[in-house]
Scaffold this active site. Structure first.
Site, PDB file in Angstrom:
ATOM      1  N   TYR A 168      12.465  31.786   4.280  1.00 39.97           N
ATOM      2  CA  TYR A 168      11.215  32.366   4.787  1.00 39.97           C
ATOM      3  C   TYR A 168      11.223  32.511   6.296  1.00 39.97           C
ATOM      4  CZ  TYR A 168       8.978  31.282   0.277  1.00 39.97           C
ATOM      5  OH  TYR A 168       8.635  31.196  -1.030  1.00 39.97           O
ATOM      6  N   MET A 170       8.504  25.021  -0.494  1.00 39.11           N
ATOM      7  CA  MET A 170       7.646  24.076  -1.210  1.00 39.11           C
ATOM      8  C   MET A 170       8.470  23.151  -2.111  1.00 39.11           C
ATOM      9  SD  MET A 170       4.281  24.962  -3.474  1.00 39.11           S
ATOM     10  CE  MET A 170       3.320  25.691  -2.146  1.00 39.11           C
ATOM     11  N   LYS A 216       0.846  -1.197   0.000  1.00 40.10           N
ATOM     12  CA  LYS A 216       0.000   0.000   0.000  1.00 40.10           C
ATOM     13  C   LYS A 216       0.885   1.253   0.000  1.00 40.10           C
ATOM     14  CE  LYS A 216      -0.334  -0.123   5.016  1.00 40.10           C
ATOM     15  NZ  LYS A 216      -1.001  -0.794   6.132  1.00 40.10           N
ATOM     16  N   ARG A 267     -10.822  -0.199  14.658  1.00 46.03           N
ATOM     17  CA  ARG A 267     -10.695   0.252  13.290  1.00 46.03           C
ATOM     18  C   ARG A 267     -11.094  -0.951  12.450  1.00 46.03           C
ATOM     19  NH1 ARG A 267      -4.791   1.233  10.538  1.00 46.03           N
ATOM     20  NH2 ARG A 267      -5.089  -0.885   9.811  1.00 46.03           N
TER      21      ARG A 267
HETATM   22  C1  LIG Z   1      -0.222  -1.729   6.789  1.00 48.90           C
HETATM   23  C2  LIG Z   1      -0.795  -2.921   7.411  1.00 48.90           C
HETATM   24  C3  LIG Z   1       0.029  -3.990   7.800  1.00 48.90           C
HETATM   25  C4  LIG Z   1       1.533  -3.896   7.763  1.00 48.90           C
HETATM   26  O1  LIG Z   1       1.972  -3.213   8.922  1.00 48.90           O
HETATM   27  P1  LIG Z   1       3.531  -2.955   9.200  1.00 48.90           P
HETATM   28  O2  LIG Z   1       3.563  -2.400  10.565  1.00 48.90           O
HETATM   29  O3  LIG Z   1       3.981  -1.982   8.163  1.00 48.90           O
HETATM   30  O4  LIG Z   1       4.195  -4.268   9.064  1.00 48.90           O
HETATM   31  C5  LIG Z   1      -0.580  -5.129   8.281  1.00 48.90           C
HETATM   32  N1  LIG Z   1      -1.930  -5.209   8.378  1.00 48.90           N
HETATM   33  C6  LIG Z   1      -2.741  -4.201   8.050  1.00 48.90           C
HETATM   34  C7  LIG Z   1      -4.204  -4.354   8.203  1.00 48.90           C
HETATM   35  C8  LIG Z   1      -2.204  -3.021   7.563  1.00 48.90           C
HETATM   36  O5  LIG Z   1      -3.012  -2.006   7.238  1.00 48.90           O
END
Ligand SMILES: *Cc1c(COP(=O)(O)O)cnc(C)c1O
Length: 399
Positions: A267, A315, A35, A129
């Protein structure tokens, strides 16, 4: 000539998967999370490297990434971790991605679609979650079982407090709740072939609690989830685990300016020269994911020497002090993250300076920046033998 790019060492990605294979043994499925543009490492090429290293599954956040991987010709199992918009459900099914499920509405829509799909039920164990309480999970499992087109392939949950502490009571309790939930599902006649709970930290700390699959993210990229995890791993006798960071982030000196004593840089006039200085302008900024919180704190490496940031991160530009680096020229390579000569800037250092975590540092490196694939390093090569250097308190650097 690129002015801003990343070099990704695919050999390191491959090596890290092999490390997890050794740790988990041959029977546990290794699902690697790709991801967030593979944690900033480049989605498609990183996915290919992980599969080459022996990963079994890939985890993506959304159906869009699943489709991108399929279009790239990747046919390994893909698991979608995040929510799927109703309008994307058909594409997700089309890509034959496994999907996390945590409500009846999604199951009902999939029944309506009438096409086969493999689902993984997420159990609430303390993260609040996505997960559902056991009674609701039983109800969803029943819907799936009676659907005719759907299969409950797996059950999952996610740790809330494993990498943030060396006190793992909360995580152990989640593990117990997960076990209980699986027992109830199995007692109700759902076989639950693939149980998966472990992220990187759990896979590193508790390889004996891997169930049928682990979902490894950050550590597949060669980064420890946290200092706490590293300490806990050492205490558990796994201090020898040698993760290989794969990402180097580079730019080039675009301009060199002589700045007299007593002049402000950047800045907000947050930095004033205390002596006549040479300042190099480098084309990276917060747009690129170089956090504004690094202003006046971070350093970069030029010709293997540390050059501190002066003034605020803009930026698209930063300014660094090269007064004491001899012979700096326009076009010289600038290492923002990674190794140069004897020195390195770790994702952890950038994270500390910017008051965040290494995950965010790498994941936010802009998608517009080219990722150049390299295979610099087999782990035995001298490049990789990083000598131990005693930490110097004022430099905030870790290897
Ligand atoms: C991103 C994610 C992982 C991986 O977690 P890491 O700490 O990067 O190993 C595992 N399970 C879920 C549901 C995730 O969203």
């Amino acid at each position: 000539m690129e002015l801003l790019w990343c070099e990704i060492d695919d050999a390191a990605l491959i090596e890290n998967v092999r490390t997890f294979r050794t740790l988990q043994g041959p029977n546990v499925r290794l699902a690697v999370a790709v991801k967030a543009n593979a944690y900033g490492h480049g989605l498609i090429d990183s996915a290919r490297a992980f599969l080459e290293g022996g990963a079994d599954w890939l985890c993506v956040h959304d159906s869009r990434d699943a489709t991108i991987l399929r279009t790239a010709g990747i046919d390994a199992p893909i698991y979608i971790l995040g929510p799927i918009a109703t309008s994307d459900l058909e594409a997700a099914v089309e890509s034959e991605a496994r999907m996390v499920v945590y409500d009846q509405a999604m199951v009902l829509r999939l029944i309506q679609l009438g096409r086969p799909a493999k689902l993984h039920l997420k159990i609430e164990t303390g993260n609040n979650r996505q997960g559902v309480p056991v009674d609701e999970a039983l109800e969803i499992a029943r819907l799936i079982a009676e659907s005719g087109n759907l299969e409950l392939e797996g059950v999952s949950s996610h740790f809330a407090n494993i990498e943030d502490t060396t006190d793992h009571r909360y995580a152990r309790n989640q593990l117990a709740l997960f076990d209980e939930a699986v027992d109830r599902l199995r007692d109700a006649g759902h076989p639950v072939p693939i149980r998966h709970l472990s992220n990187s930290a759990a896979a590193l700390l508790w390889p004996d609690q891997a169930f049928e699959m682990v979902r490894v993210g950050i550590s597949a990229y060669g980064l420890w989830p946290s200092k706490e995890t590293r300490v806990a791993a050492a205490l558990a006798g796994r201090g020898e685990i040698n993760l290989q960071p794969a990402l180097t982030w580079k730019s080039r000196v675009a301009q060199i300016k002589d700045v007299p004593e007593g002049q402000y840089v950047g800045y907000g006039c947050t930095f004033m020269t205390t002596h006549a200085s040479r300042v190099a302008v480098v084309p990276v900024g917060y747009y690129d994911g170089y956090d504004r919180g690094l202003s006046n704190l971070a350093h970069v490496l030029i010709r293997g020497v540390r050059a501190p940031l002066r003034g605020r991160v803009c930026m698209n530009l930063i300014m660094v002090d090269v007064t004491d680096i001899s012979d700096v020229e326009v076009g010289d390579e600038v290492v923002l993250l990674g190794r140069s000569g004897e020195h390195s800037i770790s994702a952890e250092s950038l994270a500390d300076w910017a008051a965040t975590i290494n995950y965010e540092v790498v994941a936010r490196i802009g998608g517009h920046i080219p990722r150049i694939r390299v295979r610099a390093s087999d782990p035995g090569s001298p490049e990789r033998q990083i000598p131990y250097r005693a930490p110097k308190p004022t430099q905030g650097e870790s290897s």
